[in-house]
Structure formats: C-alpha cells, structure tokens
Design a protein around this motif. Structure first.
Motif, PDB file in Angstrom:
ATOM      1  N   UNK A 167       0.788  -1.233   0.000  1.00 55.83           N
ATOM      2  CA  UNK A 167       0.000   0.000   0.000  1.00 55.83           C
ATOM      3  C   UNK A 167       0.817   1.279   0.000  1.00 55.83           C
ATOM      4  N   UNK A 168       2.051   1.211  -0.482  1.00 58.28           N
ATOM      5  CA  UNK A 168       2.907   2.391  -0.498  1.00 58.28           C
ATOM      6  C   UNK A 168       2.971   3.028  -1.873  1.00 58.28           C
ATOM      7  N   UNK A 169       3.117   4.337  -1.890  1.00 60.12           N
ATOM      8  CA  UNK A 169       3.464   5.073  -3.094  1.00 60.12           C
ATOM      9  C   UNK A 169       4.990   5.237  -3.072  1.00 60.12           C
ATOM     10  N   UNK A 170       5.572   5.437  -4.233  1.00 58.73           N
ATOM     11  CA  UNK A 170       7.027   5.579  -4.301  1.00 58.73           C
ATOM     12  C   UNK A 170       7.526   6.684  -3.382  1.00 58.73           C
ATOM     13  N   UNK A 171       6.847   7.818  -3.395  1.00 52.71           N
ATOM     14  CA  UNK A 171       7.325   8.951  -2.599  1.00 52.71           C
ATOM     15  C   UNK A 171       7.240   8.678  -1.101  1.00 52.71           C
ATOM     16  N   UNK A 172       6.388   7.749  -0.686  1.00 51.76           N
ATOM     17  CA  UNK A 172       6.283   7.408   0.732  1.00 51.76           C
ATOM     18  C   UNK A 172       7.475   6.582   1.211  1.00 51.76           C
ATOM     19  N   UNK A 173       8.140   5.900   0.295  1.00 49.46           N
ATOM     20  CA  UNK A 173       9.310   5.093   0.648  1.00 49.46           C
ATOM     21  C   UNK A 173      10.620   5.841   0.440  1.00 49.46           C
ATOM     22  N   UNK A 174      10.545   6.985  -0.189  1.00 49.27           N
ATOM     23  CA  UNK A 174      11.748   7.777  -0.450  1.00 49.27           C
ATOM     24  C   UNK A 174      12.300   8.335   0.864  1.00 49.27           C
ATOM     25  N   UNK A 175      13.619   8.486   0.899  1.00 50.74           N
ATOM     26  CA  UNK A 175      14.283   9.084   2.051  1.00 50.74           C
ATOM     27  C   UNK A 175      15.569   9.744   1.566  1.00 50.74           C
ATOM     28  N   UNK A 176      16.471  10.062   2.488  1.00 50.91           N
ATOM     29  CA  UNK A 176      17.703  10.749   2.084  1.00 50.91           C
ATOM     30  C   UNK A 176      18.635   9.867   1.246  1.00 50.91           C
ATOM     31  N   UNK A 177      18.426   8.547   1.260  1.00 53.18           N
ATOM     32  CA  UNK A 177      19.256   7.620   0.479  1.00 53.18           C
ATOM     33  C   UNK A 177      18.574   7.113  -0.787  1.00 53.18           C
ATOM     34  N   UNK A 178      17.270   7.316  -0.880  1.00 56.78           N
ATOM     35  CA  UNK A 178      16.487   6.706  -1.951  1.00 56.78           C
ATOM     36  C   UNK A 178      15.415   7.691  -2.422  1.00 56.78           C
ATOM     37  N   UNK A 179      15.603   8.248  -3.617  1.00 60.59           N
ATOM     38  CA  UNK A 179      14.640   9.216  -4.147  1.00 60.59           C
ATOM     39  C   UNK A 179      13.509   8.485  -4.875  1.00 60.59           C
ATOM     40  N   UNK A 180      12.375   9.158  -5.081  1.00 56.38           N
ATOM     41  CA  UNK A 180      11.302   8.539  -5.868  1.00 56.38           C
ATOM     42  C   UNK A 180      11.768   8.148  -7.279  1.00 56.38           C
ATOM     43  N   UNK A 181      12.652   8.947  -7.880  1.00 56.03           N
ATOM     44  CA  UNK A 181      13.125   8.599  -9.222  1.00 56.03           C
ATOM     45  C   UNK A 181      14.016   7.357  -9.197  1.00 56.03           C
ATOM     46  N   UNK A 182      14.773   7.173  -8.120  1.00 53.26           N
ATOM     47  CA  UNK A 182      15.581   5.954  -7.993  1.00 53.26           C
ATOM     48  C   UNK A 182      14.677   4.746  -7.825  1.00 53.26           C
ATOM     49  N   UNK A 183      13.630   4.880  -7.034  1.00 53.56           N
ATOM     50  CA  UNK A 183      12.663   3.791  -6.869  1.00 53.56           C
ATOM     51  C   UNK A 183      12.046   3.455  -8.228  1.00 53.56           C
ATOM     52  N   UNK A 184      11.694   4.478  -8.981  1.00 57.65           N
ATOM     53  CA  UNK A 184      11.143   4.270 -10.319  1.00 57.65           C
ATOM     54  C   UNK A 184      12.132   3.527 -11.205  1.00 57.65           C
ATOM     55  N   UNK A 185      13.397   3.926 -11.155  1.00 59.55           N
ATOM     56  CA  UNK A 185      14.426   3.258 -11.958  1.00 59.55           C
ATOM     57  C   UNK A 185      14.586   1.793 -11.561  1.00 59.55           C
ATOM     58  N   UNK A 186      14.512   1.511 -10.270  1.00 61.02           N
ATOM     59  CA  UNK A 186      14.594   0.121  -9.804  1.00 61.02           C
ATOM     60  C   UNK A 186      13.423  -0.672 -10.370  1.00 61.02           C
ATOM     61  N   UNK A 187      12.224  -0.115 -10.237  1.00 58.91           N
ATOM     62  CA  UNK A 187      11.020  -0.819 -10.670  1.00 58.91           C
ATOM     63  C   UNK A 187      10.935  -0.970 -12.184  1.00 58.91           C
ATOM     64  N   UNK A 188      11.619  -0.099 -12.916  1.00 57.48           N
ATOM     65  CA  UNK A 188      11.664  -0.204 -14.374  1.00 57.48           C
ATOM     66  C   UNK A 188      12.818  -1.089 -14.850  1.00 57.48           C
ATOM     67  N   UNK A 189      13.643  -1.537 -13.913  1.00 54.37           N
ATOM     68  CA  UNK A 189      14.738  -2.426 -14.264  1.00 54.37           C
ATOM     69  C   UNK A 189      15.940  -1.732 -14.879  1.00 54.37           C
TER      70      UNK A 189
END
Length: 101
Positions: free
Chosen positions: A21-43
């Motif tokens: 139930x998380x959005x990317x921006x909810x998991x983002x922090x100082x080590x992990x940006x929403x765009x990095x999460x997107x890049x991970x999920x896009x492979x």
C-alpha cells in the motif's frame, strides 16, 4: 541473483510495494529518491545492487530471498490461471447447455 534480470526484479518489487500500500514517494528518504525507486522498478541498470538491497529492506524483504519470492509469485499466478480456466469451463458449459441467466 544472476539468473534474475533487473526487469523481473523491478516488476516483483513494484508488486510488493503496491501490495504493502505504499506510493514511491512514501518510501523515499535521504538515500532513496522517488526517481531511484522508479528506476529500480523499471529495471534500469544504473541503480547499484546496494541501492536495490536497501529498497528491498524497506519493503521488508532481503535481496538474497528474491528468487524465493519470485517462485512464490509464479506459483500464485499458476493457481489463479487454473481457477480462471475452471470458471471459463463452467461458463462454456452453461452456454452449451443453455443455462444462461
């Protein structure tokens, strides 16, 4: 981990994030940006394995356990496919025998 390509890994992690139930921006922090999460999920290849491992940890998973989670997901998909085949057979039988509602 070598046999699992990044695209499969990204899809699996995205599915896990959504299940939690998380959005990317909810998991983002100082080590992990929403765009990095997107890049991970896009492979995307430009994300380090350390960063992917960190993201896995945020999803309460261990990177080394990913093959196990993948096989569990495949098993669930196969079970769902079998359920859908049974439903389809039932509908076909109803149509064949004129049991429409």
């Amino acid at each position: 981990m070598d046999h699992l390509n990044r695209s499969e890994l990204g899809k699996l992690l995205k599915r896990r994030r959504i299940e939690l139930g998380f959005k990317q921006k909810e998991l983002a922090d100082e080590f992990l940006s929403p765009s990095t999460i997107s890049n991970i999920e896009l492979g995307k290849r430009k994300v380090s394995m350390d960063t992917i491992a960190y993201y896995c940890k945020k999803l309460s998973w261990k990177l080394e356990d990913i093959p196990k989670y993948l096989s569990e997901g495949e098993k669930k998909e196969e079970e769902r496919f079998e359920e859908l085949k049974l439903v389809l057979q039932s509908i076909e039988n109803d149509v064949d025998f004129g049991n429409t509602k």
